[in-house]
Design a protein around this motif. Structure first.
Motif, PDB file in Angstrom:
ATOM      1  N   UNK A  44       0.745  -1.166  -0.159  1.00 16.40           N
ATOM      2  CA  UNK A  44       0.198  -0.366   0.458  1.00 16.40           C
ATOM      3  C   UNK A  44       1.028   1.318  -0.286  1.00 16.40           C
ATOM      4  N   UNK A  45       0.711   1.881  -0.987  1.00 19.01           N
ATOM      5  CA  UNK A  45       1.767   3.544  -1.143  1.00 19.01           C
ATOM      6  C   UNK A  45       1.433   4.816   0.298  1.00 19.01           C
ATOM      7  N   UNK A  46       2.042   5.062   0.759  1.00 20.02           N
ATOM      8  CA  UNK A  46       2.085   6.070   1.385  1.00 20.02           C
ATOM      9  C   UNK A  46       1.765   5.591   2.888  1.00 20.02           C
ATOM     10  N   UNK A  47       1.734   4.384   2.735  1.00 22.38           N
ATOM     11  CA  UNK A  47       1.412   3.647   4.518  1.00 22.38           C
ATOM     12  C   UNK A  47       3.159   2.667   5.006  1.00 22.38           C
ATOM     13  N   UNK A  48       3.032   2.873   6.039  1.00 24.79           N
ATOM     14  CA  UNK A  48       4.183   2.622   6.918  1.00 24.79           C
ATOM     15  C   UNK A  48       3.585   0.626   7.091  1.00 24.79           C
ATOM     16  N   UNK A  49       4.481  -0.557   7.247  1.00 20.47           N
ATOM     17  CA  UNK A  49       4.030  -1.716   7.643  1.00 20.47           C
ATOM     18  C   UNK A  49       2.917  -1.399   8.922  1.00 20.47           C
ATOM     19  N   UNK A  50       3.551  -0.961   9.804  1.00 23.42           N
ATOM     20  CA  UNK A  50       2.715  -0.730  10.673  1.00 23.42           C
ATOM     21  C   UNK A  50       1.052  -0.048  10.381  1.00 23.42           C
ATOM     22  N   UNK A  97      10.149  -6.163  -4.340  1.00 25.18           N
ATOM     23  CA  UNK A  97       9.552  -5.314  -3.080  1.00 25.18           C
ATOM     24  C   UNK A  97       9.339  -5.740  -2.135  1.00 25.18           C
ATOM     25  N   UNK A  98       8.540  -6.939  -2.425  1.00 25.88           N
ATOM     26  CA  UNK A  98       9.009  -7.661  -0.835  1.00 25.88           C
ATOM     27  C   UNK A  98       9.841  -8.512   0.296  1.00 25.88           C
TER      28      UNK A  98
END
Length: 754
Positions: free
Chosen positions: A496-502, A572-573
């Motif tokens: 999700x672009x613009x989001x952190x993993x948290x 990316x992963x």
């Protein structure tokens, strides 16, 4: 302000205070090595001892020696002491305010890890080129190469690398050559001679229909003679009705219900069988409790986890043919899968004859090690490892982890070349023999157990890193949960672009740890580090939303299939896992105080006590009690709180004190290994994660037998034995009490109500 500036300028004439080393960038077109520079600390201003002279503004061009009287000069001299006092009060107030703010950032003092003290550790102005935590992050991310990751995954998956093979030996030399070009302090290999099982080409495994006498009739094709179950019992068995005669053998097949039904994603062929060892344990099962070095005189024992019946993988097609022959009642719903046209019944059915002829061979395997020595605590290691071997292409199984490991080595090596110096040593390991049950890692732990529990801080596993893209999981020890939460807030989501993993996981579940945190499974090398050696460990994984990666442990686990399943987002992963692991390594090797949440186990124990409470009434009716466990848990909570307060009130600049605290913190996991059972008999001694009668899980299983009591009160509950219960309770209680005592520090500091 002019008066205050005069005070500060005069301070430059005082003797300099103690110096400290900072990192300063070398200006130029390219980033060169960071130069160590000495910066002098401003000494504390002594009250009323500063010689000073106040002067008014002079006319432009006036001489330096001009001494014409100034009307307000005399008054200025009289006010000098008040200026000094005012300045000192401002300075002292600011110092105390900063000190309180800094003490509140202690990573091990609260329930969560706060990233504040990294800047304070260096304590320098970024305008002067100091290397702050944010600078370290930026440097690490700049040296991490996403394109290289994908190339290494692809090339590794194309190489044959079965444990002990000649081509594996070639790969070992190639990796050693790659490591020799990096800025590392030590590179070496460790060879073990282990017992592995392989198919016998002269006597392949077979499966036949059998007649009433057990004689072989029509042969059922196994489709691929190279697919087998290492550590299966050898010999022949007639597989008949299990409920009448007991199971004589095991046939293992991949059911479509275990995998995603998404038609847009690639799936496993119905003709493909799945490889997998059947040893219910880890390491070399022919030398349990002993390291498999060549000079070891092995005792004639075998692991209790070795099966006594033969096992063989079969494809879904063959399984469907067998299931259609079964009669009898329908199987429970939870036993049923999705094989089309195959009723799931319990039998009886026609007999089968299974012959397994796997052969055991003493095989040399090699683990590869690379080390960057720490400059303050070189004898404390942060370990990160990945499985290197694979039975098939092993793109997801081991190529991804190997690629991330090599990329991290290169990134940290480049950081060292540019001035990064970790406080603690970084140990990078490429494990061999992983497909046979983490053999390489377990044998290394067995060989160096007496050293590692004193020196290994944390283990980070890169196995199973990318098995999908639907969700993120962290299988870990409770000690690392707070640190993982903090790291997740610093890594961008690959989905999700613009989001952190948290933010990604919080969007799914407001309780982030319920969404992410899992216990360590036995099929991970991280499990042995924690359950056997008492070293906290973690394994990060991206997985499918609701099903397993379909190609794992098959010949279809190729780079192309993995890339198609992830729709081109493999780089990316893999990059996200590399960032998570890298930032975790930096925190664990960089922070003065280890960011391990030693108080978290108090919550873990409390959660388990909730399950024990269900049986308090039944135990009370028998004159038994769980009070001693509660008392031990209370002592642990008090010991953790006492250590928190000690750390809170201590000076982080006191290196001796910080090292003493770090030693106590890093051994917390080890404290939960039961000291009352033998490692040879019960290798996984951890009372929460281990296996055996000493564990909390075994105690709960035993207590569940009390539910067989009748409605009239205590009766002869089937299987419940009071003597065994008392022993289990004693083992659990005294291990927990020992952890509380050890966390308290020296024996004269132990304060418990036990």
């Amino acid at each position: 302000m002019e008066r205050l500036r005069g005070v500060l300028q005069s301070a430059q004439r005082w003797p300099p205070g103690p110096s400290q080393t900072i990192y300063r960038r070398v200006e130029g077109p390219h980033l060169g090595p960071l130069e160590a520079e000495e910066e002098e600390e401003v000494a504390e201003l002594p009250a009323l001892s500063c010689p000073m002279e106040l002067k008014g503004p002079e006319a432009l061009g006036s001489g330096l020696g001009r001494s014409a009287p100034i009307p307000w000069a005399t008054a200025g001299r009289r006010s000098a002491p008040y200026v000094v006092l005012t300045s000192l009060l401002i300075f002292t107030g600011a110092f105390l305010l900063g000190y309180v703010a800094f003490r509140g950032s202690c990573q091990a003092c609260g329930d969560s890890v706060v990233v504040v003290s990294e800047d304070a550790e260096l304590g320098l102005d970024s305008r002067q080129g100091a290397l702050y935590w944010s600078d370290l992050q930026a440097m690490f991310l700049r040296f991490l190469g996403e394109a290289r990751l994908e190339d290494t995954i692809r090339l590794t998956s194309l190489r044959e690398r079965v444990a002990g093979s000649a081509r594996m030996a070639t790969l070992v030399q190639d990796i050693l050559s790659t490591l020799s070009r990096q800025k590392l302090d030590h590179v070496w290999t460790d060879t073990h001679y282990v017992g592995l099982q392989f198919p016998d080409p002269a006597h392949p495994n077979t499966l036949h229909w059998a007649d009433a006498a057990g004689s072989a009739q029509e042969q059922l094709p196994l489709e691929d003679p190279e697919v087998y179950c290492p550590y299966s019992a050898t010999g022949s068995a007639t597989v008949a009705v299990a409920q009448d005669f007991g199971a004589r053998g095991v046939l293992i097949y991949p059911d479509p219900a275990d995998f995603s039904q998404d038609p847009h994603k690639p799936g496993l062929s119905s003709h493909q069988a799945v490889y997998g060892h059947v040893h219910l344990g880890t390491g070399d099962p022919y030398t349990p409790g002993f390291p498999s070095f060549n000079q070891t005189q092995f005792p004639p024992v075998e692991s209790s986890g070795l099966p006594s019946i033969p096992a063989q993988p079969i494809s879904a097609d063959i399984a469907g043919r067998l299931l259609r022959k079964l009669e009898g009642p329908e199987a429970p719903r939870e036993w049923q899968g999705r094989l089309s046209g195959s009723p799931y019944r319990l039998g009886p059915g026609p007999a089968l004859r299974l012959v397994v002829s796997n052969r055991r061979a003493s095989t040399p395997i090699s683990n590869i090690f690379a080390c960057i020595e720490g400059f303050e605590e070189p004898d404390h290691y942060v370990v990160i490892g990945a499985q290197r071997d694979a039975w098939g292409p092993g793109a997801a199984k081991s190529a991804v982890g190997t690629a991330i490991l090599l990329e991290l080595v290169q990134a940290f090596s480049s950081m060292v070349s540019n001035g990064f110096r970790p406080r603690r040593s970084l140990l990078f390991v490429s494990w061999d023999g992983g497909d046979f049950g983490s053999v390489g890692s377990m044998e290394w732990l067995e060989g160096y157990l007496s050293v590692l529990h004193l020196k290994a801080v944390v283990y980070v596993s890169l196995d199973h890193s990318v098995l999908g893209d639907g969700k993120f999981q962290a299988k870990t020890s409770p000690l690392l949960i707070s640190l993982i939460e903090n790291i997740l807030k610093q890594v961008d989501s690959p989905n999700h672009s613009g989001q952190t993993l948290y933010e990604q996981v919080m969007f799914t579940n407001a309780s982030w740890d319920a969404e992410v945190i899992r216990t360590l499974p036995m099929d991970s090398s991280a499990y042995s580090f924690t359950a056997f050696a008492g070293v906290p460990a973690v394994e990060f994984s991206f997985t499918e939303e609701d099903r397993a990666y379909p190609f794992l442990n098959t010949k279809e686990d190729t780079y192309d299939n993995l890339r198609r399943l992830l729709r081109g987002r493999l780089p990316a992963l893999a990059q996200a896992v590399a960032q998570l692991a890298g930032l975790l390594l930096m925190r664990l090797s960089h922070d003065h105080l280890l960011p391990l949440d030693f108080g978290r186990y108090g919550d873990v124990v409390l959660g388990h006590l909730g399950h024990l409470n269900e049986f308090s009434g039944a135990l009370k009716a028998r004159g038994l009690t769980l009070q001693w466990v509660y008392s031990a848990r209370g002592d642990y909570i008090r010991a953790a709180e006492k250590l928190r307060k000690e750390i809170y009130s201590s000076e982080q600049s006191d290196e001796r004190l910080m090292r003493m605290y770090n030693v106590r913190i890093m051994r917390v996991e080890f404290y939960f290994l039961s000291q009352y059972v033998s490692p040879a008999d019960s290798p996984f001694r951890h009372i929460f994660l281990g296996q055996g009668d000493h564990t909390l899980g075994a105690l709960l299983d035993h207590l569940r037998m009390l539910r067989a009591d009748g409605p009239d009160g205590p009766g002869p509950a089937a299987g419940f034995h009071e003597g065994r219960f008392r022993r289990q309770l004693a083992l659990l209680t005294w291990t927990l009490q020992g952890a509380a005592n050890a966390l308290s520090g020296d024996v004269w500091n132990i304060d418990n109500n036990f």
